[in-house]
Design a protein around this motif. Sequence first.
Motif, PDB file in Angstrom:
ATOM      1  N   TYR A 143       0.838  -1.199   0.000  1.00  0.00           N
ATOM      2  CA  TYR A 143       0.000   0.000   0.000  1.00  0.00           C
ATOM      3  C   TYR A 143       0.874   1.251   0.000  1.00  0.00           C
ATOM      4  N   HIS A 144       1.036   1.820  -1.181  1.00  0.00           N
ATOM      5  CA  HIS A 144       1.895   2.999  -1.373  1.00  0.00           C
ATOM      6  C   HIS A 144       1.244   3.888  -2.421  1.00  0.00           C
ATOM      7  N   PRO A 145       1.372   5.216  -2.313  1.00  0.00           N
ATOM      8  CA  PRO A 145       0.720   6.113  -3.279  1.00  0.00           C
ATOM      9  C   PRO A 145       1.101   5.876  -4.738  1.00  0.00           C
ATOM     10  N   SER A 146       2.283   5.319  -4.991  1.00  0.00           N
ATOM     11  CA  SER A 146       2.699   5.088  -6.376  1.00  0.00           C
ATOM     12  C   SER A 146       2.096   3.815  -6.967  1.00  0.00           C
ATOM     13  N   HIS A 147       1.368   3.049  -6.158  1.00  0.00           N
ATOM     14  CA  HIS A 147       0.754   1.804  -6.614  1.00  0.00           C
ATOM     15  C   HIS A 147      -0.714   2.023  -6.933  1.00  0.00           C
ATOM     16  N   TRP A 148      -1.113   1.671  -8.141  1.00  0.00           N
ATOM     17  CA  TRP A 148      -2.522   1.681  -8.496  1.00  0.00           C
ATOM     18  C   TRP A 148      -3.231   0.567  -7.737  1.00  0.00           C
ATOM     19  N   PRO A 149      -4.566   0.633  -7.595  1.00  0.00           N
ATOM     20  CA  PRO A 149      -5.291  -0.430  -6.871  1.00  0.00           C
ATOM     21  C   PRO A 149      -4.959  -1.836  -7.345  1.00  0.00           C
ATOM     22  N   VAL A 150      -4.858  -2.038  -8.667  1.00  0.00           N
ATOM     23  CA  VAL A 150      -4.533  -3.374  -9.171  1.00  0.00           C
ATOM     24  C   VAL A 150      -3.114  -3.771  -8.783  1.00  0.00           C
ATOM     25  N   THR A 151      -2.215  -2.793  -8.693  1.00  0.00           N
ATOM     26  CA  THR A 151      -0.832  -3.062  -8.286  1.00  0.00           C
ATOM     27  C   THR A 151      -0.775  -3.458  -6.817  1.00  0.00           C
ATOM     28  N   ARG A 152      -1.528  -2.753  -5.996  1.00  0.00           N
ATOM     29  CA  ARG A 152      -1.578  -3.086  -4.568  1.00  0.00           C
ATOM     30  C   ARG A 152      -2.064  -4.520  -4.370  1.00  0.00           C
ATOM     31  N   GLU A 153      -3.102  -4.882  -5.127  1.00  0.00           N
ATOM     32  CA  GLU A 153      -3.644  -6.230  -5.006  1.00  0.00           C
ATOM     33  C   GLU A 153      -2.632  -7.269  -5.485  1.00  0.00           C
ATOM     34  N   TYR A 154      -1.873  -6.939  -6.527  1.00  0.00           N
ATOM     35  CA  TYR A 154      -0.849  -7.850  -7.033  1.00  0.00           C
ATOM     36  C   TYR A 154       0.204  -8.130  -5.957  1.00  0.00           C
ATOM     37  N   TYR A 155       0.709  -7.061  -5.322  1.00  0.00           N
ATOM     38  CA  TYR A 155       1.751  -7.262  -4.311  1.00  0.00           C
ATOM     39  C   TYR A 155       1.198  -7.884  -3.035  1.00  0.00           C
ATOM     40  N   ARG A 156      -0.067  -7.572  -2.720  1.00  0.00           N
ATOM     41  CA  ARG A 156      -0.684  -8.200  -1.560  1.00  0.00           C
ATOM     42  C   ARG A 156      -0.790  -9.714  -1.782  1.00  0.00           C
ATOM     43  N   THR A 157      -1.204 -10.091  -2.979  1.00  0.00           N
ATOM     44  CA  THR A 157      -1.315 -11.512  -3.323  1.00  0.00           C
ATOM     45  C   THR A 157       0.052 -12.178  -3.335  1.00  0.00           C
ATOM     46  N   LEU A 158       1.040 -11.498  -3.905  1.00  0.00           N
ATOM     47  CA  LEU A 158       2.395 -12.043  -3.961  1.00  0.00           C
ATOM     48  C   LEU A 158       2.948 -12.277  -2.563  1.00  0.00           C
ATOM     49  N   ALA A 159       2.724 -11.297  -1.678  1.00  0.00           N
ATOM     50  CA  ALA A 159       3.189 -11.438  -0.298  1.00  0.00           C
ATOM     51  C   ALA A 159       2.519 -12.630   0.383  1.00  0.00           C
ATOM     52  N   THR A 160       1.227 -12.783   0.167  1.00  0.00           N
ATOM     53  CA  THR A 160       0.502 -13.900   0.763  1.00  0.00           C
ATOM     54  C   THR A 160       1.031 -15.241   0.252  1.00  0.00           C
ATOM     55  N   GLN A 161       1.284 -15.314  -1.039  1.00  0.00           N
ATOM     56  CA  GLN A 161       1.788 -16.557  -1.636  1.00  0.00           C
ATOM     57  C   GLN A 161       3.148 -16.945  -1.072  1.00  0.00           C
ATOM     58  N   HIS A 162       3.975 -15.938  -0.790  1.00  0.00           N
ATOM     59  CA  HIS A 162       5.335 -16.212  -0.302  1.00  0.00           C
ATOM     60  C   HIS A 162       5.450 -16.078   1.215  1.00  0.00           C
ATOM     61  N   ARG A 163       4.299 -15.950   1.879  1.00  0.00           N
ATOM     62  CA  ARG A 163       4.251 -15.849   3.341  1.00  0.00           C
ATOM     63  C   ARG A 163       5.100 -14.693   3.851  1.00  0.00           C
ATOM     64  N   LEU A 164       4.929 -13.559   3.194  1.00  0.00           N
ATOM     65  CA  LEU A 164       5.629 -12.343   3.579  1.00  0.00           C
ATOM     66  C   LEU A 164       4.656 -11.355   4.221  1.00  0.00           C
ATOM     67  N   LEU A 165       5.186 -10.457   5.018  1.00  0.00           N
ATOM     68  CA  LEU A 165       4.375  -9.420   5.638  1.00  0.00           C
ATOM     69  C   LEU A 165       3.884  -8.428   4.588  1.00  0.00           C
ATOM     70  N   ILE A 166       2.724  -7.840   4.843  1.00  0.00           N
ATOM     71  CA  ILE A 166       2.161  -6.811   3.968  1.00  0.00           C
ATOM     72  C   ILE A 166       2.167  -5.494   4.736  1.00  0.00           C
ATOM     73  N   THR A 167       2.833  -4.486   4.190  1.00  0.00           N
ATOM     74  CA  THR A 167       2.883  -3.192   4.866  1.00  0.00           C
ATOM     75  C   THR A 167       2.444  -2.090   3.921  1.00  0.00           C
ATOM     76  N   GLY A 168       2.417  -0.872   4.443  1.00  0.00           N
ATOM     77  CA  GLY A 168       2.043   0.262   3.614  1.00  0.00           C
ATOM     78  C   GLY A 168       2.211   1.576   4.350  1.00  0.00           C
ATOM     79  N   GLY A 169       2.302   2.639   3.597  1.00  0.00           N
ATOM     80  CA  GLY A 169       2.432   3.967   4.187  1.00  0.00           C
ATOM     81  C   GLY A 169       2.375   5.041   3.130  1.00  0.00           C
ATOM     82  N   SER A 170       2.279   6.273   3.584  1.00  0.00           N
ATOM     83  CA  SER A 170       2.101   7.422   2.688  1.00  0.00           C
ATOM     84  C   SER A 170       3.397   7.885   2.042  1.00  0.00           C
TER      85      SER A 170
END
Length: 274
Positions: A217-244
Amino acid sequence: MTSLFADLHSHTTCSDGRLEIPDLVSKAVNVGLQALAITDHDTMEAHRWLRREGMPEDLLVVPGIEFSCNEFGRDVHILGYFLDPDHEELQRYEHEFRQDRESRARSMVSQLQGLGVKVTFDDVMDQAKTAPIGRPHVAAALIERGSVRTIQEAFDKYLDYGKPGYAARSPFHIREAVQLIRDAGGVSVVAHPHRTFTDPTLFLSLIATGLDGIEAYHPSHWPVTREYYRTLATQHRLLITGGSDYHGTRDYDEQNFGTFGVTQDLFEAVHTKH
């Protein structure tokens, strides 16, 4: 995001942010945040200041940093959370990198002068004050001199990778940053990955460095991009973070602060990993 609990990416005047530490803390409280990670570039001085002056009672300030790495032929930023600011190796890194930043800034100024741009190293120092020098300070000096109108224009015209005023940092690899964060008791996360990684193969190489999480979750990520990285993190059992990624020097910073971050459950996952 709904139920925003924490902003895990922000900057103060200790690096290239506009606000002093107390002002950024007050701003976070005013927008309703419960936690804020101050992640200044290559320094944890803000957190040493807070230890001396006292922590706020109405906001959890997460000790953080944003490391500047260079790998895969590009700049890569690695966020560290819950590090010990007094860790000896971390402080050694900060000292060495401050010197490297100064040397890099001198090279950039020299290159700009060679292009006929009227800017001096003293101009840049006036912008940085006591903070480690970064490209935004050079950009601010160019604005002050009237060479450009905005920070973005300065980067587009002179300071971005491949531009005539760009100078590379000394190599600092992602694995080194990850290990240093781990040694200092922290959690490592790749910052705004879509700025750097559009090639899936390269991103898988990044995950192999031992990172703990992805800033989805970062301002430079479009909604579809955020979902892509969220899914990728989940698949690889990584933490999901975000900030302004708040700096306070860009038009869009104000609208992003209090808008980008993580819910309490995602924050607790980072805290627990620590």
